[in-house]
Design an enzyme around this catalytic site. Sequence first.
Site, PDB file in Angstrom:
ATOM      1  CB  ILE A  89     -13.943  19.777 -18.249  1.00  0.00           C
ATOM      2  CG1 ILE A  89     -14.141  18.473 -17.881  1.00  0.00           C
ATOM      3  CG2 ILE A  89     -13.827  20.907 -17.364  1.00  0.00           C
ATOM      4  CD1 ILE A  89     -13.226  17.714 -17.034  1.00  0.00           C
ATOM      5  CB  SER A  90     -15.231  16.084 -21.568  1.00  0.00           C
ATOM      6  OG  SER A  90     -15.221  15.471 -22.689  1.00  0.00           O
ATOM      7  CB  SER A  91     -20.031  17.768 -24.072  1.00  0.00           C
ATOM      8  OG  SER A  91     -19.580  18.515 -25.385  1.00  0.00           O
TER       9      SER A  91
END
Length: 331
Positions: A89-91
């Site tokens: 969901i995030s990077s």
Amino acid sequence: MGADQALRAALVREIAESGALPDPAWREAFAAVPRHLFVPYFFVDGEEGVGRRERLWGEDPDPERRRRWLEGVYTDQPLATRIRDGELISSSSQPSLMARMLDGLAVRDGDAVLEIGAGSGYNAALLAHRLDDSLVTTVDIDPEITESARTHLSAAGAAPAVVTGDGALGCPARAPFDAVIVTCAVPSVPRAWLAQCRPGARILAPLATGLIVLRVRDEQYAQGRFLEKPAYFVPLRGTAGSEQVLRGGGLPPSVLNDALFRFVLTLTAGSLDPVEAFSLWEREGRPQRERFGVTVSGEHEWAWLDDPEGPYTWPLVPPAHRPVATAPGGS
């Protein structure tokens, strides 16, 4: 010089040698902002088997694993920073891609910038260093991501505005903006962004595995072309990917993995089937990304080849409204 400083300097040299940092102001920002403060841990594919991920973090008691973490932070690679129920969901995006996007945004001293997708907060810190804390706003719909970004920014001594909200709606309380940079893949351009931009503002967003740079005329009109380089961002959570699935269907096998053709295929989805898209691509001499563009005019939005009023245009149909600041690939 500490290990992190040496690794950071080496990364900046690598990015600069690739041609992604032509502006000395951005080189100075990448040299000054410590990426490791924004990526206290990240996930890599484990050796135990497919689907297993290993977590590397800066406080690991094992010095070898700490070394792997620090070296990983300062490699020119995207890093998976947040996984929920097996879904990324995030990077933290690839630094050289971030550099190309920031350079393509063409900010000037005094510009107010809106970032859609807070990610780790690293990109907002780079913007704040180049401009000023008061001129940078980053928005994300996930409160865990925005809280984490605030913590990282504070540790780095930066204090841009971090707002929890739906990125598709922009941030009217902080408008108007001179530039909007988007760190998640979008299928079309939300009109709220245009309405919150000053005339002449730039919007840079990942679309169809490319990076579109739009110049805003007013709240009803924007137009621009794609940059040369590709950009791959994971689609929004809860939505299908933007690329069509290739199943052969009369296409030459060699084209199935051609990144440039996949860009054309994605851009024309819903208007051309894969065989038609391939025929056009071949007939026009396999055009590069920079020959394509996008126009937003009132309620209409379309992609085009060479000329926005020419024979090759395809509508971009906005999907039903959904949050856009939830995608991995944030910075």
